[in-house]
Design an enzyme around this catalytic site. Structure first.
Site, PDB file in Angstrom:
ATOM      1  N   LYS A  57       0.793  -1.236   0.000  1.00 23.91           N
ATOM      2  CA  LYS A  57       0.000   0.000   0.000  1.00 23.91           C
ATOM      3  C   LYS A  57       0.823   1.283   0.000  1.00 23.91           C
ATOM      4  O   LYS A  57       0.366   2.320   0.474  1.00 23.91           O
ATOM      5  CB  LYS A  57      -1.014   0.059   1.158  1.00 23.91           C
ATOM      6  CG  LYS A  57      -1.819  -1.175   1.395  1.00 23.91           C
ATOM      7  CD  LYS A  57      -2.359  -1.789   0.135  1.00 23.91           C
ATOM      8  CE  LYS A  57      -3.484  -1.043  -0.524  1.00 23.91           C
ATOM      9  NZ  LYS A  57      -3.889  -1.725  -1.787  1.00 23.91           N
ATOM     10  N   THR A  58       2.046   1.224  -0.492  1.00 22.87           N
ATOM     11  CA  THR A  58       2.804   2.474  -0.590  1.00 22.87           C
ATOM     12  C   THR A  58       2.951   2.928  -2.040  1.00 22.87           C
ATOM     13  O   THR A  58       3.633   3.907  -2.312  1.00 22.87           O
ATOM     14  CB  THR A  58       4.218   2.321   0.034  1.00 22.87           C
ATOM     15  OG1 THR A  58       4.825   1.157  -0.514  1.00 22.87           O
ATOM     16  CG2 THR A  58       4.166   2.228   1.537  1.00 22.87           C
ATOM     17  N   THR A  60       3.753   0.628  -4.697  1.00 27.01           N
ATOM     18  CA  THR A  60       4.774  -0.178  -5.383  1.00 27.01           C
ATOM     19  C   THR A  60       4.319  -0.649  -6.763  1.00 27.01           C
ATOM     20  O   THR A  60       5.108  -0.701  -7.693  1.00 27.01           O
ATOM     21  CB  THR A  60       5.177  -1.398  -4.518  1.00 27.01           C
ATOM     22  OG1 THR A  60       3.984  -2.029  -4.052  1.00 27.01           O
ATOM     23  CG2 THR A  60       6.012  -0.992  -3.336  1.00 27.01           C
ATOM     24  N   GLY A 245      -5.889   2.017  -5.796  1.00 26.06           N
ATOM     25  CA  GLY A 245      -6.596   3.289  -5.898  1.00 26.06           C
ATOM     26  C   GLY A 245      -8.073   3.057  -5.641  1.00 26.06           C
ATOM     27  O   GLY A 245      -8.927   3.440  -6.437  1.00 26.06           O
ATOM     28  N   TYR A 248     -12.795   4.754  -0.804  1.00 27.83           N
ATOM     29  CA  TYR A 248     -13.346   4.445   0.526  1.00 27.83           C
ATOM     30  C   TYR A 248     -13.501   5.738   1.322  1.00 27.83           C
ATOM     31  O   TYR A 248     -12.865   6.750   0.996  1.00 27.83           O
ATOM     32  CB  TYR A 248     -12.493   3.406   1.273  1.00 27.83           C
ATOM     33  CG  TYR A 248     -10.990   3.550   1.134  1.00 27.83           C
ATOM     34  CD1 TYR A 248     -10.273   4.486   1.872  1.00 27.83           C
ATOM     35  CD2 TYR A 248     -10.279   2.733   0.252  1.00 27.83           C
ATOM     36  CE1 TYR A 248      -8.892   4.591   1.753  1.00 27.83           C
ATOM     37  CE2 TYR A 248      -8.897   2.842   0.116  1.00 27.83           C
ATOM     38  CZ  TYR A 248      -8.214   3.771   0.877  1.00 27.83           C
ATOM     39  OH  TYR A 248      -6.854   3.888   0.743  1.00 27.83           O
TER      40      TYR A 248
HETATM   41  P1  A3P Z   1      -5.312   2.647  -2.227  1.00 26.14           P
HETATM   42  O1  A3P Z   1      -5.976   1.615  -3.100  1.00 26.14           O
HETATM   43  O2  A3P Z   1      -5.610   2.450  -0.776  1.00 26.14           O
HETATM   44  O3  A3P Z   1      -5.561   4.070  -2.681  1.00 26.14           O
HETATM   45  P2  A3P Z   1       0.734  -1.084  -3.474  1.00 26.14           P
HETATM   46  O4  A3P Z   1       0.712  -1.349  -4.938  1.00 26.14           O
HETATM   47  O5  A3P Z   1       2.142  -0.846  -2.938  1.00 26.14           O
HETATM   48  O6  A3P Z   1      -0.010  -2.095  -2.660  1.00 26.14           O
HETATM   49  O7  A3P Z   1       0.016   0.334  -3.250  1.00 26.14           O
HETATM   50  C1  A3P Z   1      -1.354   0.556  -3.543  1.00 26.14           C
HETATM   51  C2  A3P Z   1      -1.595   2.061  -3.465  1.00 26.14           C
HETATM   52  O8  A3P Z   1      -0.904   2.685  -4.551  1.00 26.14           O
HETATM   53  C3  A3P Z   1      -3.041   2.482  -3.632  1.00 26.14           C
HETATM   54  O9  A3P Z   1      -3.689   2.436  -2.378  1.00 26.14           O
HETATM   55  C4  A3P Z   1      -2.890   3.921  -4.205  1.00 26.14           C
HETATM   56  O10 A3P Z   1      -3.139   4.928  -3.251  1.00 26.14           O
HETATM   57  C5  A3P Z   1      -1.397   4.017  -4.607  1.00 26.14           C
HETATM   58  N1  A3P Z   1      -1.158   4.543  -5.956  1.00 26.14           N
HETATM   59  C6  A3P Z   1      -0.141   5.397  -6.275  1.00 26.14           C
HETATM   60  N2  A3P Z   1      -0.207   5.746  -7.561  1.00 26.14           N
HETATM   61  C7  A3P Z   1      -1.270   5.089  -8.101  1.00 26.14           C
HETATM   62  C8  A3P Z   1      -1.855   5.057  -9.413  1.00 26.14           C
HETATM   63  N3  A3P Z   1      -1.337   5.770 -10.404  1.00 26.14           N
HETATM   64  N4  A3P Z   1      -2.970   4.290  -9.606  1.00 26.14           N
HETATM   65  C9  A3P Z   1      -3.489   3.578  -8.575  1.00 26.14           C
HETATM   66  N5  A3P Z   1      -2.988   3.560  -7.318  1.00 26.14           N
HETATM   67  C10 A3P Z   1      -1.877   4.309  -7.074  1.00 26.14           C
END
Ligand code: A3P
Length: 291
Positions: A57-58, A60, A245, A248
């Site tokens: 959730k950062t 990646t 993304g 919520y």
């Molecule tokens: P949320 O769904 O809570 O917003 P990871 O891939 O490390 O698990 O991180 C998921 C998070 O990436 C998503 O959390 C979102 O906030 C973030 N994110 C950053 N850039 C994004 C993008 N272009 N499209 C979708 N999510 C993105």
């Protein structure tokens, strides 16, 4: 003097030194002795030149996808179980060895991601709920993060998995013990969301990637998704999947306040560590500390 087979010798050795059962893989290409005993069919070019390090959730996946746009960057193959993450360094896969790890890379460095830890914790809770986690379904976010040590084990586990990955200072300190700061480029997860073009510009500069790509040509804000998405060859938005993304409700104020207090000490330490190594302070950290 007694002679035994290599297998017997191995068994005996680990009986005598059980602590050595945990392997510590080293880069065979750095150690001459390793290189000498390594198969001639293996190539150092197969090991990755850089790693992206960040808790769930950062952002990646977004970074992984954006890096893949660049023709000079080849990413690891997806794992059937853990998708774009190889998950070699953090669990049982580590025991499978360096050859297993290398198989994930087509051919021939570290990019840690740090986003606002409170948001990361909340995003992770939403993720667990969406995956049908029983505890996340039955307890509110606030109940989870404030669970006392007397709470049931599963609730405490969820609390820890929600809170601990956001203590970035501890993780970063460990990385800095083994790698000089000039080899570690830190990405502010919040900036990756709001301005991925600028982030990708800096990532390319740090990695000395040629040709330099202007990501303005490849990424576009998609108002429906609420995030930047890749522009497809037919000029459509190619966004990350539904699980990235998510939409919520905002975090409630009491949780915001609780998490501010929870992370304060660590965030102060993080800011000192970043300043000491001449890193830019992420926007969220600046705001947090000025409060
Ligand atoms: P949320 O769904 O809570 O917003 P990871 O891939 O490390 O698990 O991180 C998921 C998070 O990436 C998503 O959390 C979102 O906030 C973030 N994110 C950053 N850039 C994004 C993008 N272009 N499209 C979708 N999510 C993105």
């Amino acid at each position: 003097l007694k002679q035994v087979t290599p297998l017997e010798m191995g068994i005996k050795y680990f009986e005598m030194y059980p602590e050595d059962k945990e392997p510590v893989w080293q880069d065979p290409c750095v150690y001459k002795r390793h290189l000498q005993i390594w198969s001639a069919n293996k190539s150092c070019d197969r090991l990755p030149k850089f790693l992206v390090v960040g808790p769930q959730k950062t952002g990646t996946t977004a970074l992984y996808k954006f890096l893949q746009i660049h023709p000079a960057i080849l990413a690891n193959y997806n794992s059937p179980d853990t998708f774009e993450e190889v998950q070699f360094f953090n669990g049982n896969n580590y025991h499978k060895g360096i050859d297993w790890y290398m198989e994930f890379f087509p051919v021939p460095a570290t990019l840690p991601l740090i986003s606002y830890p409170a948001k990361r914790a909340y995003s992770w809770y939403q993720h667990m709920q969406a995956h049908g986690d029983h505890i996340a379904g039955n307890y509110t976010f606030h109940e989870i993060i404030t669970a006392p040590d007397s709470a049931p084990r599963k609730v405490r586990e969820l609390r820890n998995r929600s809170l601990i990955p956001g203590i970035y200072v501890q993780h970063l300190q460990k990385w800095l013990e083994f790698f000089p700061s000039r080899q570690i480029f830190i990405i502010d997860g919040g900036r990756l969301k709001s301005n991925p073009v600028a982030v990708m510009h800096n990532v390319q500069r740090f990695l000395h990637i040629e040709p330099h790509y202007d990501y303005n040509d490849y990424l576009r804000f998609d108002s429906k998704k609420g995030f930047f998405c890749q522009v497809s060859s037919t000029n459509k938005s190619d966004c990350l999947g539904r699980s990235k993304g998510r939409h919520y409700p905002p975090m409630n104020e009491t949780s915001v306040e609780f998490l501010k207090q929870f992370y304060r000490k660590n965030n102060v330490a993080l800011s000192k560590l970043l300043s000491k190594h001449k890193y830019r302070i992420p926007d969220w950290l600046e705001t947090e500390l000025s409060d």
